[in-house]
Design an enzyme around this catalytic site. Structure first.
Site, mmCIF file in Angstrom:
data_model
loop_
_atom_site.group_PDB
_atom_site.id
_atom_site.type_symbol
_atom_site.label_atom_id
_atom_site.label_comp_id
_atom_site.label_asym_id
_atom_site.label_seq_id
_atom_site.Cartn_x
_atom_site.Cartn_y
_atom_site.Cartn_z
ATOM 1 N N ALA A 73 32.672 31.475 40.615
ATOM 2 C CA ALA A 73 32.596 30.210 41.251
ATOM 3 C C ALA A 73 31.108 29.361 41.900
ATOM 4 O O ALA A 73 30.986 27.993 41.774
ATOM 5 C CB ALA A 73 33.227 29.979 42.185
ATOM 6 N N GLU B 68 24.232 32.710 31.064
ATOM 7 C CA GLU B 68 25.786 32.385 31.593
ATOM 8 C C GLU B 68 26.432 32.160 31.036
ATOM 9 O O GLU B 68 26.412 32.477 29.907
ATOM 10 C CB GLU B 68 25.191 31.111 32.083
ATOM 11 N N ARG C 71 39.367 23.969 31.537
ATOM 12 C CA ARG C 71 40.143 24.380 33.171
ATOM 13 C C ARG C 71 39.305 22.640 33.671
ATOM 14 O O ARG C 71 39.328 21.957 33.304
ATOM 15 C CB ARG C 71 38.975 25.385 33.801
ATOM 16 N N PRO D 113 31.402 36.942 43.065
ATOM 17 C CA PRO D 113 32.778 36.386 43.928
ATOM 18 C C PRO D 113 33.974 36.555 42.916
ATOM 19 O O PRO D 113 34.150 36.027 42.129
ATOM 20 C CB PRO D 113 32.442 35.360 44.769
ATOM 21 N N ASN D 114 34.351 37.815 43.832
ATOM 22 C CA ASN D 114 35.903 37.942 43.065
ATOM 23 C C ASN D 114 36.235 38.746 41.749
ATOM 24 O O ASN D 114 37.359 39.056 41.519
ATOM 25 C CB ASN D 114 37.009 36.463 42.602
ATOM 26 N N TYR E 153 41.538 35.393 32.914
ATOM 27 C CA TYR E 153 40.007 36.771 32.741
ATOM 28 C C TYR E 153 40.107 37.723 32.623
ATOM 29 O O TYR E 153 40.091 38.715 32.702
ATOM 30 C CB TYR E 153 39.454 36.683 34.174
ATOM 31 N N ARG F 212 43.169 39.764 39.026
ATOM 32 C CA ARG F 212 42.580 38.719 39.354
ATOM 33 C C ARG F 212 43.295 37.222 37.611
ATOM 34 O O ARG F 212 44.064 38.433 36.891
ATOM 35 C CB ARG F 212 41.294 38.103 38.717
ATOM 36 N N HIS G 285 30.696 33.358 31.412
ATOM 37 C CA HIS G 285 32.151 32.920 32.052
ATOM 38 C C HIS G 285 33.212 33.791 30.988
ATOM 39 O O HIS G 285 33.312 33.806 29.901
ATOM 40 C CB HIS G 285 32.102 32.326 31.684
ATOM 41 N N ASN H 295 27.325 36.258 35.549
ATOM 42 C CA ASN H 295 28.144 35.789 35.807
ATOM 43 C C ASN H 295 28.096 35.520 37.326
ATOM 44 O O ASN H 295 28.930 36.267 37.763
ATOM 45 C CB ASN H 295 29.525 36.160 35.001
HETATM 46 C C1 DQA Z 1 34.348 32.379 36.021
HETATM 47 C C2 DQA Z 1 35.038 31.100 36.169
HETATM 48 C C3 DQA Z 1 34.993 30.447 37.568
HETATM 49 O O1 DQA Z 1 34.683 29.256 37.426
HETATM 50 C C4 DQA Z 1 35.257 30.889 38.262
HETATM 51 O O2 DQA Z 1 35.047 30.519 39.930
HETATM 52 C C5 DQA Z 1 35.271 32.902 38.532
HETATM 53 C C6 DQA Z 1 35.083 32.777 36.700
HETATM 54 C C7 DQA Z 1 34.575 32.940 34.795
HETATM 55 O O3 DQA Z 1 34.103 34.193 34.416
HETATM 56 O O4 DQA Z 1 35.662 32.860 33.591
HETATM 57 O O5 DQA Z 1 34.986 32.903 39.377
HETATM 58 O O6 DQA Z 1 32.876 32.471 35.993
#
Ligand code: DQA
Length: 141
Positions: free
Chosen positions: A74, A95, A104, A9-10, A22, A17, A97, A71
């Protein structure tokens, strides 16, 4: 080698963003960098969804892939269901990020995926994806 790159998501909004966390590249930019880096050494498919169930469906249908670069956004911090799907298909995954989730908020320190991942890459911006790719490519040599 066949790799599936899944973004949750997102992450479709990368480029718009919070750039301090990011960066400024879009998801398409990052995917292009992955293709360039692979340079024919891996066949890659890309999937993004804002929906937990759609991500689970994609993981369930991932037979034939040698690895997943994931990735989960959230959902990393909340989704036992994505964890269960990954345990079921038994495809090695890294995994990823963009941000250093450990620098954070506390709620980002919990991952339902890390302990079953091949590895975790966090905090290197778009390079996190490249490092995950490298980990698969170095293994296939
Ligand atoms: C994320 C970190 C997550 O906590 C966050 O909700 C994201 C992006 C990252 O790529 O840093 O959507 O996965």
């Amino acid at each position: 080698m066949k790799l599936l790159v899944i973004n949750g998501p997102n992450l479709n909004l990368l480029g718009r963003r919070e750039s301090t966390h990011y960066g400024t590249l879009t998801l398409t930019d990052i995917n292009t960098k992955l293709i360039e880096k692979a340079d024919g050494r891996a066949e890659m498919e890309f999937f993004q969804s804002n929906h937990e169930g759609a991500i689970i469906d994609r993981i369930q249908q991932a037979s034939g892939f040698d690895g997943i670069i994931l990735n989960a956004g959230a959902y990393t911090h909340t989704s036992i269901a994505i964890r269960d799907a990954l345990l079921t298909v038994k495809i090695p995954f890294v995994e990823v990020h963009l941000s250093n989730v450990y620098a954070r908020e506390d709620f980002r320190h919990k991952s339902y995926l890390s302990d079953i991942a091949k590895g975790v890459v966090a905090g290197f911006g778009w390079m996190s994806y490249i490092l995950a790719l490298e980990s698969f490519l170095s293994e296939s040599k």
